[in-house]
Write an enzyme that holds these catalytic residues in place. Sequence first.
Site, PDB file in Angstrom:
ATOM      1  N   ASP A  85      -8.258  -4.943  -0.971  1.00 22.82           N
ATOM      2  CA  ASP A  85      -7.362  -4.712  -2.104  1.00 22.82           C
ATOM      3  C   ASP A  85      -8.139  -4.234  -3.328  1.00 22.82           C
ATOM      4  OD1 ASP A  85      -4.722  -4.695  -2.839  1.00 22.82           O
ATOM      5  OD2 ASP A  85      -4.487  -6.870  -2.902  1.00 22.82           O
ATOM      6  N   GLU A 184       7.311  -5.317  -0.747  1.00 18.50           N
ATOM      7  CA  GLU A 184       7.337  -6.752  -1.045  1.00 18.50           C
ATOM      8  C   GLU A 184       8.572  -7.170  -1.834  1.00 18.50           C
ATOM      9  OE1 GLU A 184       4.629 -10.304  -3.076  1.00 18.50           O
ATOM     10  OE2 GLU A 184       3.776  -8.305  -2.792  1.00 18.50           O
TER      11      GLU A 184
END
Length: 251
Positions: A85, A184
């Site tokens: 990430d 998400e």
Amino acid sequence: MKKKISILDVKKCKETNEKYSMVTGYDYTTATIINESSIHMILVGDSLGMVMMGYESTVPVTMEDMIHHIRAVVKGAPQTLVVGDLPFGSYNVSIKQAVANANRLMKEGGCDCVKLEGGSEMADVIQSIVRAGIPVMGHIGLTPQSISALGGYKVQGKNREAAEKLVSDAKAIEAAGAFMVVVECVPAVVGKLITDSINIPTMGIGAGVDCDCQILILQDMMGMYADLAPKFVKKYANLREVMVEALETFH
């Protein structure tokens, strides 16, 4: 022993109807456990800021934090595809900065690809990183690095305009060259709409069963992390209780 999947395998999963699974991992020991399972992918997410470091959000996480944890996970999970990430502030200043930091995650951390948050506004960044030879996973919907702007951890895409914006973002990410996009915390119908609107696979987290693949934070699904419990998370175990009981027995 399982065979490690490749970025090309992930790209094709929409065609082959292969349902890949991904969980977060932040350390060597946990990575070795995941590597013994059938889980295909590990995300070394900036969520480590909250889960491993006790921050209130992902914003304080640094590149050094990410490289440190990615390196440990890569060592522990050689048969599992590892996603690194890009943390807040590491890719939103300039394209040059974004490419340089993506290079660092790959070279110093050893991950197989990088992930970054943002929709159409990040398309040029994604395109530049991809052109540099680095596979990119996008991330739309609830984007934790933008939690201040979003007003908290809230479901995204709840009205038609917001849903259409997410579809537009997904298409822009695809056009920029991303091989997959995390979706998400959106209504299931929006997760399906996004999945049906693009040719790259979606990785859902709280986005319904129609996403091409699914991810959960390991500590959430195992019942280890008590500070924040998303409503969409199914707990597959309660390891916190087991661990406390073991410690009490030892004591």
